[in-house]
Write an enzyme that holds these catalytic residues in place. Structure first.
Site, PDB file in Angstrom:
ATOM      1  N   GLN A 137       0.938  -1.296  -0.332  1.00 52.97           N
ATOM      2  CA  GLN A 137       0.302  -0.379  -0.005  1.00 52.97           C
ATOM      3  C   GLN A 137       1.038   1.380   0.378  1.00 52.97           C
ATOM      4  OE1 GLN A 137      -1.913   1.133   3.448  1.00 52.97           O
ATOM      5  NE2 GLN A 137      -3.660   1.875   2.326  1.00 52.97           N
ATOM      6  N   GLY A 138       1.189   2.546  -1.211  1.00 52.90           N
ATOM      7  CA  GLY A 138       1.441   3.586  -1.148  1.00 52.90           C
ATOM      8  C   GLY A 138       0.327   4.331  -0.237  1.00 52.90           C
ATOM      9  N   TYR A 139       0.697   4.843   0.527  1.00 52.56           N
ATOM     10  CA  TYR A 139      -0.682   5.131   1.114  1.00 52.56           C
ATOM     11  C   TYR A 139       0.529   7.197   1.951  1.00 52.56           C
ATOM     12  CZ  TYR A 139      -5.438   3.903   0.534  1.00 52.56           C
ATOM     13  OH  TYR A 139      -6.681   3.637  -0.301  1.00 52.56           O
ATOM     14  N   GLU A 254      -9.893  -2.399   5.463  1.00 56.10           N
ATOM     15  CA  GLU A 254      -8.565  -2.207   5.660  1.00 56.10           C
ATOM     16  C   GLU A 254      -8.794  -2.586   7.535  1.00 56.10           C
ATOM     17  OE1 GLU A 254      -3.970  -0.032   6.894  1.00 56.10           O
ATOM     18  OE2 GLU A 254      -5.890   0.643   6.131  1.00 56.10           O
ATOM     19  N   SER A 385      -4.845   6.374  13.338  1.00 57.07           N
ATOM     20  CA  SER A 385      -4.471   6.227  13.860  1.00 57.07           C
ATOM     21  C   SER A 385      -6.261   6.343  15.149  1.00 57.07           C
ATOM     22  CB  SER A 385      -3.249   7.462  15.090  1.00 57.07           C
ATOM     23  OG  SER A 385      -4.473   8.997  14.771  1.00 57.07           O
TER      24      SER A 385
END
Length: 404
Positions: A137-139, A254, A385
């Site tokens: 995942q490229g977030y 997710e 978070s």
């Protein structure tokens, strides 16, 4: 009077399916793999599969049971929710586990099924379903973590392809992945509307990964650098500017998976009550002598069981409501708290034995407890978070708005 065989015979389609599953598992699942972890979800990277593990993986993939609810045309089994529940129950009954996993299954696959073109689904979903391609995942970026919409990795339109430049961080499994699903900026004049969803080959020229070592000793995350990386236009999911919408949907998948994963860890290994008796002993009634510790263990077990049942109900509701909802933020926070509580209890119960890092003075389980405790500190951070989830809960579930 009916014979025993007649009484045991299936009486409904779901009973018939259960009998088929039970027989298939008896024929294909090696007892030696009972309760073994899924190598595709290993925190420290993929491990080489044994002959038995490989045979089990291939058998499950051929049935489509790695992703049982996905359409059969893409490598799933097309099972309904009742059949999926039966499959999970029967696998759990004998200690079997799903050998197909990873981010392709828990996050990207469900999203692509919803937003991808037919060509994209035909190209990518089968390889996820049979476990032959790993995704990352490229977030997050160094300046865009909690405020993900501030991301700056830019994909410049070059006609038949994009030229991608920028950096991602906390790329889980980036050093082992074959492909990356990424949020990139395609318009610098807009914030949310300037973001697009792009698929990038990790072996493309210009992609570089640098693993990040964590306090627990493992390195499951990476810094990932993209320098003049060429990405074909057909790797754009949805339209330009739809990345924020698609990306938020993926995050719901997710968080749903992460909350479930936390629940799975609650019941992994030795039960916390048994651990307490091993290290703290028993009184004349077979109880842990420390009353305060005993009560905290009971409260933890009650919370854990209630959470597991809530997850099951939420999963059923998600299937009937076309996927997970914002309620996954609640599950994510609760799952993180319970997972961390269990780790804290384990350390307290073991005392000094629960603080070992290496050496002959500690057992493998004691060292694992220490590292699990340290690893667990990140549970309330990754995947969004606790504070970010609280904002989602306040705005999207409770309907609370900011007032100036």
């Amino acid at each position: 009077m009916a014979s025993a065989a007649e009484l045991d015979a299936p009486t409904s389609p779901i009973d018939t399916f259960r009998a088929e599953v039970r027989q298939w598992l008896a024929e294909h699942f090696p007892p030696s793999l009972k309760h073994k972890d899924n190598a595709m979800s290993a925190v420290d990277g993929p491990t080489e599969l044994s002959a038995e593990e490989l045979a089990w993986k291939e058998a499950v993939a051929s049935k489509g049971w790695g992703v049982p609810s996905w359409p059969a045309q893409y490598g799933g089994a097309g099972l309904d929710k009742a059949q999926v529940r039966v499959l999970n129950e029967e696998m759990g009954r004998i200690g079997a586990w799903n050998p197909i996993g990873g981010m392709g299954v828990m996050m990207f696959g469900p999203t692509l099924l919803e937003y991808g073109t037919e060509a994209q689904k035909s190209e990518h979903i089968p390889a996820i379903a049979n476990g032959t391609v790993r995704w990352c995942q490229g977030y997050s970026e160094p300046g865009a973590g909690s405020d993900l919409a501030s991301l700056q990795m830019f994909a410049e339109d070059k006609g038949d392809h994009y030229l991608v430049n920028g950096q991602k961080t906390w790329t889980s499994g980036g050093q082992w992945a074959d492909k990356c699903f990424a949020l990139v900026r395609t318009d610098k004049t807009k914030k949310h509307e300037g973001i697009s969803f792009l698929l990038i080959d990790m072996d493309a020229e210009g992609v570089e990964v640098k693993p990040i070592r964590l306090i627990s000793g493992s390195s499951p995350f990476c810094e990932t650098f993209f320098t003049n990386v060429k990405v074909p236009k057909e790797n754009l999911v949805g339209r330009e500017g739809e990345g924020w919408t698609i990306g938020k949907r993926l995050l719901q998948h997710e968080r749903s998976s992460l909350s479930g994963g936390g629940s799975a860890r609650l019941f992994a290994g030795k039960p916390i009550g048994a651990l307490a008796k091993e290290y703290r002993g028993e009184d004349d009634k077979g109880r842990v002598p420390d009353q305060d510790l005993r009560m905290r263990i009971v409260r933890h077990e009650m919370d854990s069981r209630a959470f597991a049942l809530t997850l099951r109900r939420a999963a059923l509701e998600a299937k009937s409501n076309q996927g997970p909802s914002a309620a996954t933020s609640i599950m994510k926070n609760v799952g993180a708290r319970i997972t961390q509580d269990r780790a804290e209890l384990g350390i307290e119960i073991m005392g000094m034995n629960g603080l070992g890092w290496e050496g002959e003075g500690f057992s493998a389980d004691e060292i694992a407890q220490t590292r699990t405790w340290l690893w667990g500190k990140a549970v309330s951070i990754y995947g969004g978070s606790t504070e970010i989830q609280n904002n989602v809960i306040a705005k999207r579930i409770l309907g609370m708005l900011d007032h100036q």
